[in-house]
Design a protein around this motif. Structure first.
Motif, PDB file in Angstrom:
ATOM      1  N   ALA A 293       1.007  -1.236  -0.091  1.00  5.15           N
ATOM      2  CA  ALA A 293      -0.089  -0.039   0.119  1.00  5.15           C
ATOM      3  C   ALA A 293       0.827   1.355   0.091  1.00  5.15           C
ATOM      4  N   LEU A 294       1.916   1.212   0.667  1.00  7.72           N
ATOM      5  CA  LEU A 294       2.898   2.416   0.991  1.00  7.72           C
ATOM      6  C   LEU A 294       3.724   2.568  -0.480  1.00  7.72           C
ATOM      7  N   LEU A 295       4.142   1.412  -1.056  1.00  2.00           N
ATOM      8  CA  LEU A 295       4.563   1.509  -2.394  1.00  2.00           C
ATOM      9  C   LEU A 295       3.595   2.243  -3.350  1.00  2.00           C
ATOM     10  N   LEU A 296       2.529   1.870  -3.391  1.00  2.00           N
ATOM     11  CA  LEU A 296       1.444   2.184  -4.441  1.00  2.00           C
ATOM     12  C   LEU A 296       1.374   3.655  -4.274  1.00  2.00           C
ATOM     13  N   ALA A 297       1.042   4.142  -2.871  1.00  2.00           N
ATOM     14  CA  ALA A 297       0.845   5.503  -2.783  1.00  2.00           C
ATOM     15  C   ALA A 297       2.183   6.309  -3.210  1.00  2.00           C
ATOM     16  N   TRP A 298       3.259   5.786  -3.000  1.00  2.00           N
ATOM     17  CA  TRP A 298       4.358   6.489  -3.216  1.00  2.00           C
ATOM     18  C   TRP A 298       4.915   6.909  -4.646  1.00  2.00           C
ATOM     19  N   VAL A 299       4.482   6.030  -5.498  1.00  2.00           N
ATOM     20  CA  VAL A 299       4.789   6.003  -6.825  1.00  2.00           C
ATOM     21  C   VAL A 299       3.584   6.771  -7.614  1.00  2.00           C
ATOM     22  N   ASP A 300       2.404   6.610  -7.081  1.00  2.00           N
ATOM     23  CA  ASP A 300       0.969   6.918  -8.130  1.00  2.00           C
ATOM     24  C   ASP A 300       1.198   8.344  -8.491  1.00  2.00           C
ATOM     25  N   THR A 301       1.234   9.289  -7.574  1.00  2.00           N
ATOM     26  CA  THR A 301       1.357  10.751  -7.786  1.00  2.00           C
ATOM     27  C   THR A 301       2.535  11.220  -8.864  1.00  2.00           C
ATOM     28  N   PRO A 302       3.696  10.537  -8.462  1.00  2.00           N
ATOM     29  CA  PRO A 302       4.964  10.957  -9.242  1.00  2.00           C
ATOM     30  C   PRO A 302       4.869  10.391 -10.884  1.00  2.00           C
ATOM     31  N   VAL A 303       4.408   9.324 -11.035  1.00  2.00           N
ATOM     32  CA  VAL A 303       4.141   8.811 -12.252  1.00  2.00           C
ATOM     33  C   VAL A 303       3.478   9.534 -12.981  1.00  2.00           C
ATOM     34  N   VAL A 304       1.998  10.111 -12.470  1.00  2.00           N
ATOM     35  CA  VAL A 304       1.114  10.752 -13.019  1.00  2.00           C
ATOM     36  C   VAL A 304       1.588  12.190 -13.452  1.00  2.00           C
ATOM     37  N   LEU A 305       2.379  13.066 -12.600  1.00  2.00           N
ATOM     38  CA  LEU A 305       2.850  14.161 -12.809  1.00  2.00           C
ATOM     39  C   LEU A 305       3.872  14.081 -13.744  1.00  2.00           C
ATOM     40  N   ALA A 306       4.816  13.193 -13.612  1.00  2.00           N
ATOM     41  CA  ALA A 306       5.786  12.897 -14.807  1.00  2.00           C
ATOM     42  C   ALA A 306       5.312  12.695 -16.066  1.00  2.00           C
ATOM     43  N   ALA A 307       4.266  11.995 -16.299  1.00  2.00           N
ATOM     44  CA  ALA A 307       3.735  11.326 -17.553  1.00  2.00           C
ATOM     45  C   ALA A 307       3.090  12.644 -18.160  1.00  2.00           C
ATOM     46  N   SER A 308       2.467  13.457 -17.256  1.00  2.00           N
ATOM     47  CA  SER A 308       1.787  14.507 -17.654  1.00  2.00           C
ATOM     48  C   SER A 308       2.520  15.576 -18.560  1.00  2.00           C
ATOM     49  N   LEU A 309       3.798  15.870 -17.763  1.00  2.00           N
ATOM     50  CA  LEU A 309       4.744  16.609 -18.505  1.00  2.00           C
ATOM     51  C   LEU A 309       5.331  16.008 -19.715  1.00  2.00           C
ATOM     52  N   TRP A 310       5.567  14.559 -19.478  1.00  2.00           N
ATOM     53  CA  TRP A 310       6.361  14.105 -20.598  1.00  2.00           C
ATOM     54  C   TRP A 310       5.723  13.988 -21.959  1.00  2.00           C
ATOM     55  N   GLN A 311       4.272  13.700 -21.618  1.00  2.00           N
ATOM     56  CA  GLN A 311       3.227  13.955 -22.867  1.00  2.00           C
ATOM     57  C   GLN A 311       3.406  15.008 -23.494  1.00  2.00           C
ATOM     58  N   LEU A 312       3.630  16.004 -22.971  1.00  2.00           N
ATOM     59  CA  LEU A 312       3.748  17.469 -23.722  1.00  2.00           C
ATOM     60  C   LEU A 312       5.051  17.348 -24.681  1.00  2.00           C
ATOM     61  N   LEU A 313       6.042  16.755 -24.079  1.00  2.00           N
ATOM     62  CA  LEU A 313       7.226  16.689 -24.803  1.00  2.00           C
ATOM     63  C   LEU A 313       7.230  15.760 -25.926  1.00  2.00           C
ATOM     64  N   VAL A 314       6.485  14.484 -25.682  1.00  2.00           N
ATOM     65  CA  VAL A 314       6.346  13.651 -26.732  1.00  2.00           C
ATOM     66  C   VAL A 314       5.526  14.280 -27.991  1.00  2.00           C
ATOM     67  N   GLU A 315       4.385  14.699 -27.391  1.00  2.00           N
ATOM     68  CA  GLU A 315       3.441  15.492 -28.583  1.00  2.00           C
ATOM     69  C   GLU A 315       4.421  16.543 -29.513  1.00  2.00           C
ATOM     70  N   HIS A 316       5.376  17.151 -28.656  1.00  2.00           N
ATOM     71  CA  HIS A 316       6.053  18.253 -29.173  1.00  2.00           C
ATOM     72  C   HIS A 316       7.240  17.701 -30.290  1.00  2.00           C
ATOM     73  N   LEU A 317       8.062  16.890 -29.742  1.00  2.00           N
ATOM     74  CA  LEU A 317       8.979  16.165 -30.549  1.00  2.00           C
ATOM     75  C   LEU A 317       8.982  15.162 -31.336  1.00  2.00           C
ATOM     76  N   ALA A 318       8.110  13.921 -30.723  1.00  2.00           N
ATOM     77  CA  ALA A 318       7.874  12.767 -31.350  1.00  2.00           C
ATOM     78  C   ALA A 318       6.703  12.198 -31.361  1.00  2.00           C
TER      79      ALA A 318
END
Length: 203
Positions: A133-158
């Motif tokens: 449970a702690l591992l899931l709570a620990w990684v959920d928000t960072p993955v979502v935030l990082a992916a939201s920003l990375w999606q912008l870069l992917v759409e712009h570059l490739a």
């Protein structure tokens, strides 16, 4: 009927705890979450990582600046010193999966007639489920935030490039956080029952 009432009562108590103290739990975990975020996207330097408001919603927001050259596919983007980007996600979202895991291990019948035996069973379930449970709570928000920003870069570059980070985000937002929570709860109940059956002949 007894199981249904137990599940309802446990669910109501956990939901009340989530609403009363969930934001505080997430706030205390922000430094650890920021560390995971930085590990996921070292190309982006967090300028701010904390709780914020977005209209009526309480969110976790990150503001970043490019830290180094960003390479996606065959495209390269040079960091600009004035570039900024931000992403946010609901503050309680990382607790949904862990809450589901706790609900399952607490609501599932213990099949022990005595109170000490039932308490020992619940304690063992919690010992097993809490790391997941702690591992899931620990990684959920960072993955979502990082992916939201990375999606912008992917759409712009490739736009057609593959990203494990975006795939992980799709899994979480496609029901994965609930599936992982249920899976952790089922695992804890099953392992506890296996331990109980293994020890019962010795008593």
């Amino acid at each position: 009927m007894r199981l249904a009432w137990r599940a309802a009562v446990v669910g109501a108590v956990l939901l009340a705890l989530l609403l009363a103290g969930g934001a505080t739990v997430v706030r205390l975990a922000l430094p650890a979450m920021q560390g995971v975020f930085t590990a996921l996207v070292p190309e982006l330097r967090p300028l701010a990582f904390g709780l914020d408001h977005e209209r009526a919603d309480r969110v976790v927001r990150v503001v970043v600046a490019p830290e180094r050259y960003i390479v996606i596919g065959s495209k390269v983007m040079e960091p600009h010193p004035q570039a900024r980007a931000n992403a946010s996600t609901l503050v309680l979202q990382p607790l949904y999966g862990p809450l589901l895991a706790l609900w399952l291990v607490l609501a599932w019948p213990t099949q022990r007639p005595s109170w000490p035996g039932a308490a020992a069973t619940l304690a063992l379930r919690l010992v097993i489920v809490l790391p997941f449970a702690l591992l899931l709570a620990w990684v959920d928000t960072p993955v979502v935030l990082a992916a939201s920003l990375w999606q912008l870069l992917v759409e712009h570059l490739a736009p057609r490039s593959f990203s494990p980070l975006l795939l992980a985000n799709d899994v979480l937002n496609g029901g994965g956080r609930y599936a992982f929570g249920l899976g952790a709860g089922v695992l804890a109940v099953g392992l506890t029952e296996a331990v109980r059956q293994r020890l019962s002949p010795a008593r």
